[in-house]
Design a protein around this motif. Structure first.
Motif, PDB file in Angstrom:
ATOM      1  N   SER A   3      80.317  -9.697  35.131  1.00  0.00           N
ATOM      2  CA  SER A   3      79.759  -9.316  33.740  1.00  0.00           C
ATOM      3  C   SER A   3      79.293 -10.503  33.185  1.00  0.00           C
ATOM      4  CB  SER A   3      80.649  -8.515  32.720  1.00  0.00           C
ATOM      5  OG  SER A   3      80.241  -8.315  31.797  1.00  0.00           O
ATOM      6  N   SER A   4      78.028 -10.613  32.908  1.00  0.00           N
ATOM      7  CA  SER A   4      77.450 -11.801  32.320  1.00  0.00           C
ATOM      8  C   SER A   4      77.612 -11.869  30.854  1.00  0.00           C
ATOM      9  CB  SER A   4      75.889 -11.778  32.542  1.00  0.00           C
ATOM     10  OG  SER A   4      75.613 -11.954  33.961  1.00  0.00           O
ATOM     11  N   TYR A   5      78.121 -10.517  30.374  1.00  0.00           N
ATOM     12  CA  TYR A   5      78.210 -10.478  28.725  1.00  0.00           C
ATOM     13  C   TYR A   5      79.609 -10.188  28.303  1.00  0.00           C
ATOM     14  CZ  TYR A   5      77.684  -8.090  24.015  1.00  0.00           C
ATOM     15  OH  TYR A   5      77.570  -7.702  22.959  1.00  0.00           O
ATOM     16  N   SER A   6      80.575  -9.799  29.071  1.00  0.00           N
ATOM     17  CA  SER A   6      81.665  -9.632  28.504  1.00  0.00           C
ATOM     18  C   SER A   6      82.593 -10.865  28.556  1.00  0.00           C
ATOM     19  CB  SER A   6      82.701  -8.632  29.442  1.00  0.00           C
ATOM     20  OG  SER A   6      84.088  -8.619  28.960  1.00  0.00           O
ATOM     21  N   GLN A   7      83.479 -11.074  27.302  1.00  0.00           N
ATOM     22  CA  GLN A   7      84.108 -12.082  26.955  1.00  0.00           C
ATOM     23  C   GLN A   7      85.678 -11.928  27.315  1.00  0.00           C
ATOM     24  OE1 GLN A   7      82.702 -15.351  26.470  1.00  0.00           O
ATOM     25  NE2 GLN A   7      80.910 -14.374  26.780  1.00  0.00           N
ATOM     26  N   ASP A   8      85.790 -10.676  27.895  1.00  0.00           N
ATOM     27  CA  ASP A   8      87.423 -10.629  28.339  1.00  0.00           C
ATOM     28  C   ASP A   8      87.850 -11.365  29.372  1.00  0.00           C
ATOM     29  OD1 ASP A   8      87.295  -8.455  26.576  1.00  0.00           O
ATOM     30  OD2 ASP A   8      86.987  -6.762  28.020  1.00  0.00           O
ATOM     31  N   LYS A   9      88.997 -11.890  29.200  1.00  0.00           N
ATOM     32  CA  LYS A   9      89.331 -13.046  30.358  1.00  0.00           C
ATOM     33  C   LYS A   9      89.091 -12.259  31.626  1.00  0.00           C
ATOM     34  CE  LYS A   9      93.584 -15.345  31.664  1.00  0.00           C
ATOM     35  NZ  LYS A   9      93.427 -15.381  32.937  1.00  0.00           N
ATOM     36  N   PHE A  10      89.587 -11.080  32.009  1.00  0.00           N
ATOM     37  CA  PHE A  10      89.475 -10.626  33.427  1.00  0.00           C
ATOM     38  C   PHE A  10      87.852 -10.730  33.825  1.00  0.00           C
ATOM     39  CE2 PHE A  10      87.950  -7.229  36.244  1.00  0.00           C
ATOM     40  CZ  PHE A  10      88.904  -7.278  37.039  1.00  0.00           C
ATOM     41  N   TRP A  11      86.870 -10.616  32.946  1.00  0.00           N
ATOM     42  CA  TRP A  11      85.507 -10.857  33.459  1.00  0.00           C
ATOM     43  C   TRP A  11      85.255 -12.230  33.436  1.00  0.00           C
ATOM     44  CZ3 TRP A  11      83.734  -7.121  36.315  1.00  0.00           C
ATOM     45  CH2 TRP A  11      84.132  -5.912  36.041  1.00  0.00           C
ATOM     46  N   CYS A  12      85.952 -12.985  32.377  1.00  0.00           N
ATOM     47  CA  CYS A  12      85.555 -14.482  32.444  1.00  0.00           C
ATOM     48  C   CYS A  12      85.994 -15.160  33.848  1.00  0.00           C
ATOM     49  CB  CYS A  12      86.404 -15.060  31.338  1.00  0.00           C
ATOM     50  SG  CYS A  12      85.326 -14.682  29.764  1.00  0.00           S
ATOM     51  N   ASP A  13      87.165 -14.706  34.245  1.00  0.00           N
ATOM     52  CA  ASP A  13      87.860 -15.051  35.492  1.00  0.00           C
ATOM     53  C   ASP A  13      86.647 -14.791  36.647  1.00  0.00           C
ATOM     54  OD1 ASP A  13      89.794 -16.160  34.256  1.00  0.00           O
ATOM     55  OD2 ASP A  13      91.207 -14.379  34.925  1.00  0.00           O
ATOM     56  N   LYS A  14      86.282 -13.456  36.498  1.00  0.00           N
ATOM     57  CA  LYS A  14      85.124 -13.131  37.556  1.00  0.00           C
ATOM     58  C   LYS A  14      84.024 -14.125  37.429  1.00  0.00           C
ATOM     59  CE  LYS A  14      87.978  -9.860  39.469  1.00  0.00           C
ATOM     60  NZ  LYS A  14      88.371 -10.049  40.577  1.00  0.00           N
ATOM     61  N   PHE A  15      83.581 -14.374  36.338  1.00  0.00           N
ATOM     62  CA  PHE A  15      82.360 -15.370  36.275  1.00  0.00           C
ATOM     63  C   PHE A  15      82.553 -16.519  36.911  1.00  0.00           C
ATOM     64  CE2 PHE A  15      78.590 -17.118  34.738  1.00  0.00           C
ATOM     65  CZ  PHE A  15      77.571 -16.282  34.771  1.00  0.00           C
ATOM     66  N   LYS A  16      83.971 -16.883  36.513  1.00  0.00           N
ATOM     67  CA  LYS A  16      84.340 -18.399  37.078  1.00  0.00           C
ATOM     68  C   LYS A  16      84.289 -18.246  38.448  1.00  0.00           C
ATOM     69  CE  LYS A  16      86.091 -22.513  36.461  1.00  0.00           C
ATOM     70  NZ  LYS A  16      86.175 -22.871  37.694  1.00  0.00           N
ATOM     71  N   LYS A  17      84.715 -17.251  39.082  1.00  0.00           N
ATOM     72  CA  LYS A  17      84.698 -17.246  40.412  1.00  0.00           C
ATOM     73  C   LYS A  17      83.419 -17.312  41.167  1.00  0.00           C
ATOM     74  CE  LYS A  17      86.424 -14.453  44.298  1.00  0.00           C
ATOM     75  NZ  LYS A  17      87.156 -13.186  44.712  1.00  0.00           N
ATOM     76  N   LEU A  18      82.602 -16.392  40.601  1.00  0.00           N
ATOM     77  CA  LEU A  18      81.017 -16.633  40.824  1.00  0.00           C
ATOM     78  C   LEU A  18      80.471 -18.121  40.780  1.00  0.00           C
ATOM     79  CD1 LEU A  18      78.426 -15.360  41.548  1.00  0.00           C
ATOM     80  CD2 LEU A  18      78.038 -14.913  39.066  1.00  0.00           C
ATOM     81  N   GLU A  19      80.719 -18.629  39.701  1.00  0.00           N
ATOM     82  CA  GLU A  19      80.373 -20.147  39.372  1.00  0.00           C
ATOM     83  C   GLU A  19      80.943 -21.088  40.700  1.00  0.00           C
ATOM     84  OE1 GLU A  19      79.764 -21.025  34.763  1.00  0.00           O
ATOM     85  OE2 GLU A  19      81.696 -20.442  35.213  1.00  0.00           O
ATOM     86  N   ASP A  20      82.102 -20.946  41.026  1.00  0.00           N
ATOM     87  CA  ASP A  20      82.854 -21.645  42.074  1.00  0.00           C
ATOM     88  C   ASP A  20      81.955 -21.277  43.278  1.00  0.00           C
ATOM     89  OD1 ASP A  20      84.232 -22.810  40.240  1.00  0.00           O
ATOM     90  OD2 ASP A  20      86.128 -21.560  40.643  1.00  0.00           O
ATOM     91  N   ASP A  21      81.691 -20.055  43.522  1.00  0.00           N
ATOM     92  CA  ASP A  21      80.967 -19.499  45.112  1.00  0.00           C
ATOM     93  C   ASP A  21      79.584 -20.202  45.004  1.00  0.00           C
ATOM     94  OD1 ASP A  21      81.299 -18.093  47.365  1.00  0.00           O
ATOM     95  OD2 ASP A  21      79.874 -16.879  46.566  1.00  0.00           O
ATOM     96  N   LEU A  22      78.849 -20.058  43.962  1.00  0.00           N
ATOM     97  CA  LEU A  22      77.543 -20.503  43.510  1.00  0.00           C
ATOM     98  C   LEU A  22      77.691 -22.101  43.895  1.00  0.00           C
ATOM     99  CD1 LEU A  22      76.071 -18.675  40.609  1.00  0.00           C
ATOM    100  CD2 LEU A  22      75.349 -18.652  43.171  1.00  0.00           C
ATOM    101  N   LYS A  23      78.388 -22.768  43.415  1.00  0.00           N
ATOM    102  CA  LYS A  23      78.495 -24.202  43.726  1.00  0.00           C
ATOM    103  C   LYS A  23      78.617 -24.643  45.093  1.00  0.00           C
ATOM    104  CE  LYS A  23      79.950 -25.588  38.955  1.00  0.00           C
ATOM    105  NZ  LYS A  23      81.332 -25.868  38.004  1.00  0.00           N
TER     106      LYS A  23
END
Length: 529
Positions: A252-272
């Protein structure tokens, strides 16, 4: 060592620089391959182009704002990205717009900060203030943009067909992040657009995918695992071997919930890991692909030159053998006896008129015979000259029209060349125009030797002697002499040689180009792939 410094140490880079120096000897060839060579230079010198693609309202702009950590791109459920927007690294926050005004002039405008961006995108959608937006550039101080220029694009399948602007840049893109909307991931239109991109790019293996709006379909971790597994399986089944990442993440690019923030962080790491930290590796692979593409196009062009040289050779042989050596020769053989008969018949008619003259038959005075011969021959002489001149003019016109038809076929062959050569085209046009103009002038002004011969034959003394000896004109006219004079008068060898010389020059120019490309191909043989 940065990407550019590392690439410039490669043997492949030095080989390309050597080839560019060779191509400078022929500007038309260098110009033809200008786009490919520019892309090669861009791979070496500039950040790679990473485009975010997907259907409208798949959250592309929201995703980029989150990835870059700054809300600068306009977002919304209706189409809000109306023009291709390129995010580049910059120390100063600003936007730059390039567009065509109503007068078709390219205009560049700069604005400090990002406040105007949303207003401008809205103007493009709702009004015609910006007649034809080419690009919007947004300069952002973010280290990711030192490796990649990130392109935010109008979405596909929107009501105003803004996605067509995205398709215009397909060939410029080095890497893609394709965003699916979790509500309808894997639509048929998405496959169509992906296939179109793949058909136009060298980088079909550089497509990374993700699924956005995960928070709208999964409210717990258990639900997330089930939904993510189902959607990922469906996408992998429907899009086999389309994406560089088999593990398509639901985020989720929009949600600031910790669960979705963790998922976005995982995506960022994968993209890097897969993209951002691999810009050197990706750039070197891109360089190799561009060079292999360059070699393939060179091979096609080389064959094109070989084919055109063959076509020109065949066309000239047909023109020379079937027109000059066959049709014109046969025409001349038809003309010779016709002109001989004209001379005989017209002079015989003079003799006949003199013999039938009542005054001559009654008086038989030599002075009157001479007078009658002079008077009547003068009239017939003009008739003979006009008839011979008309035959000569028609023959020259036949030759001229044959040249013009050959010229049309020659220009058509040259026009089919993938690499235009204005030098050859202009050379052919000017030389043929000069030749045909000279032929036109020759047709009306040339003093034919046969005319001089006829003038000598039609003198009053000549006619008088025939009358006195009771002989015929044909007995006193040498056919071989007439034919020899006509051969000189109707000789077109000078013009034929001029055409031959023109063809040889054109062929030599084309051979120089073919030789240059063969030389470059020889340099590129060592590259595998």
């Amino acid at each position: 060592m940065n990407k550019t410094e590392e690439i410039k140490q490669l043997h492949l880079f030095h080989l390309i620089e050597k080839i560019k120096k060779k191509l400078k000897s022929q500007e038309n060839i260098l110009k033809y391959f200008g786009e490919i060579l520019k892309r090669i230079d861009d791979v070496v010198e500039k950040p790679l182009k990473l485009a975010v693609l997907g259907e409208f309202s798949s959250g592309k702009s929201t995703f980029l704002n989150r990835l870059l950590g700054i809300d600068i791109l306009p977002t919304g459920f209706a189409p809000v990205t109306a023009a291709v927007t390129i995010l580049e690294y910059g120390e100063v926050e600003k936007i730059e717009i390039v567009y065509k005004d109503s007068g078709e002039n390219l205009v560049t405008k700069e604005y400090d900060g990002y406040d105007k961006l949303q207003i401008i995108q809205k103007q493009i959608i709702e009004s015609s203030d910006f007649i034809d937006i080419k690009r919007i550039k947004v300069f952002v101080k973010n280290d990711i943009l030192k490796c990649f220029n990130i392109i935010d694009t109008p979405g596909f399948n929107d009501p105003k067909n803004l996605g067509d602007k995205t398709k215009e840049i397909f060939t410029e893109i080095n890497f893609v992040i394709w965003i699916f909307n979790s509500f309808q991931a894997g639509k048929g239109t998405e496959k169509e657009n992906l296939n179109e991109f793949i058909s136009k790019t060298l980088y079909k293996n550089n497509i990374y995918s993700l699924i956005n709006f995960g928070d709208k379909i999964a409210s717990s971790e258990d639900e997330y695992e089930k939904v993510a597994t189902d959607i990922t399986k469906n996408l992998n089944d429907n899009f086999p071997n389309y994406f560089s990442n088999q593990n398509i993440l639901l985020i989720s690019s929009y949600s600031q919930d910790k669960f979705w923030c963790d998922k976005f962080k995982k995506l960022e790491d994968d993209l890097k890991d897969q993209i951002i930290r691999k810009d050197k590796e990706i750039s070197i692979n891109q360089l190799k692909r561009e060079v292999l593409n360059f070699r393939e196009k060179l091979e096609n062009i080389n064959q094109s030159f070989i084919d055109i040289l063959s076509y020109i050779e065949k066309e000239f042989e047909d023109f020379y053998q079937f027109f000059i050596e066959d049709q014109l020769v046969r025409k001349f053989e038809e003309i010779k006896p016709i002109i001989f008969d004209i001379i005989v018949n017209e002079l015989e008619s003079v003799i006949k008129e003199i013999k039938e003259s009542k005054m001559i038959s009654e008086c038989n005075v030599e002075s009157l015979i001479k007078f009658a011969a002079f008077y009547l021959t003068f009239e017939k002489l003009e008739v003979i000259i006009q008839k011979i001149q008309k035959i000569y003019s028609d023959y020259i016109d036949m030759f001229k029209n044959g040249i013009l038809q050959f010229n049309d076929r020659l220009l058509q062959i040259l026009g089919e060349s993938k690499i235009k050569n204005d030098k050859i085209d202009n050379q052919v046009k000017i030389n043929i125009q000069t030749l045909t103009s000279n032929l036109q002038l020759l047709s009306s002004t040339k003093r034919l030797l046969i005319i001089g011969y006829v003038i000598g034959l039609s003198s009053d003394d000549y006619i008088y002697n025939i009358l006195k000896r009771y002989e015929s004109v044909s007995d006193n006219l040498n056919r071989e002499t007439v034919y020899n004079l006509l051969a000189i008068d109707f000789d077109i060898s000078y013009f034929s040689e001029e055409i031959k010389d023109l063809i040889e020059k054109s062929q030599n120019t084309l051979r120089d180009s073919e030789s240059l490309i063969s030389d470059v191909l020889s340099d590129l043989k060592e590259i595998g792939g």
